[in-house]
Design a protein around this motif. Sequence first.
Motif, short mmCIF file in Angstrom:
data_model
loop_
_atom_site.label_atom_id
_atom_site.label_comp_id
_atom_site.label_asym_id
_atom_site.label_seq_id
_atom_site.Cartn_x
_atom_site.Cartn_y
_atom_site.Cartn_z
N THR A 13 2.45 29.37 -6.36
CA THR A 13 1.05 29.76 -6.34
C THR A 13 0.14 28.60 -6.71
N SER A 60 -2.74 26.68 -4.48
CA SER A 60 -4.17 26.64 -4.83
C SER A 60 -4.81 25.33 -4.40
N LEU A 75 -3.65 34.21 -13.68
CA LEU A 75 -2.26 34.08 -13.23
C LEU A 75 -1.30 34.28 -14.40
N PHE A 108 -0.98 37.95 -7.79
CA PHE A 108 -1.06 36.52 -7.52
C PHE A 108 -1.78 36.25 -6.20
N ILE A 115 -5.24 34.18 -5.87
CA ILE A 115 -5.29 32.90 -5.16
C ILE A 115 -6.22 32.98 -3.95
#
Length: 198
Positions: free
Chosen positions: A8, A12, A31, A53, A57
């Motif tokens: 994740t 990003s 997160l 998540f 994101i």
Amino acid sequence: MFIIILITLRASGKRGIKQLSIFELVLIIGLGSAAGDPMFYEDVGLLSAITVFLVIILLYIGITKLTDKFTWLERLLEGKATYLLRDGEIILDAFKNSSLSRDDFFAELRLLNVEHLGQVQTVLIETSGEFSVLYFSEEKVRPGLTIFPHMLESQLTDNSTVACYNCGRLCSVPAGEQSCVICECDTWVIPMETKRQS
Ligand SMILES: [Zn+2]
């Protein structure tokens, strides 16, 4: 969960976390709290965490795109860069509504090999909390207020050029005769004129 966090954060688009803006800190906290539950409790599955998540994101990427487009939104979410110093003089207003103190500011400059304020033309604090410094070239270095505490105690001689202890303004009045026109401080110190060592 560990692998999902890694994936994740890579997704990003951030390359590191040297300094986080407030907005990015919110992302990390979000997160982190979503990752905690499946790690602790057996009855919380991975799927719910992955869903959270994905949502976080997507929000992050979406808002980042929006802040690139609209400057007002960026200012709202991340604040704006602020001038702390211009032409060897401290912008005192910048410290009034800020958690940053003058001592923190000097400490940061010392870490950048600055000896006195005459060596720097402009200092900005970015929204990430990092400092952007524009130095005077060697031949343009002028006298300036020292930022090393032991140098501030040097004795003044009459009629020398002096620097305001508080804001760094240079002045040619003898010490103790009048207070600074900018900040009304009446402590003067001998400015330094050394070139910057890299
Ligand atoms: Zn002053």
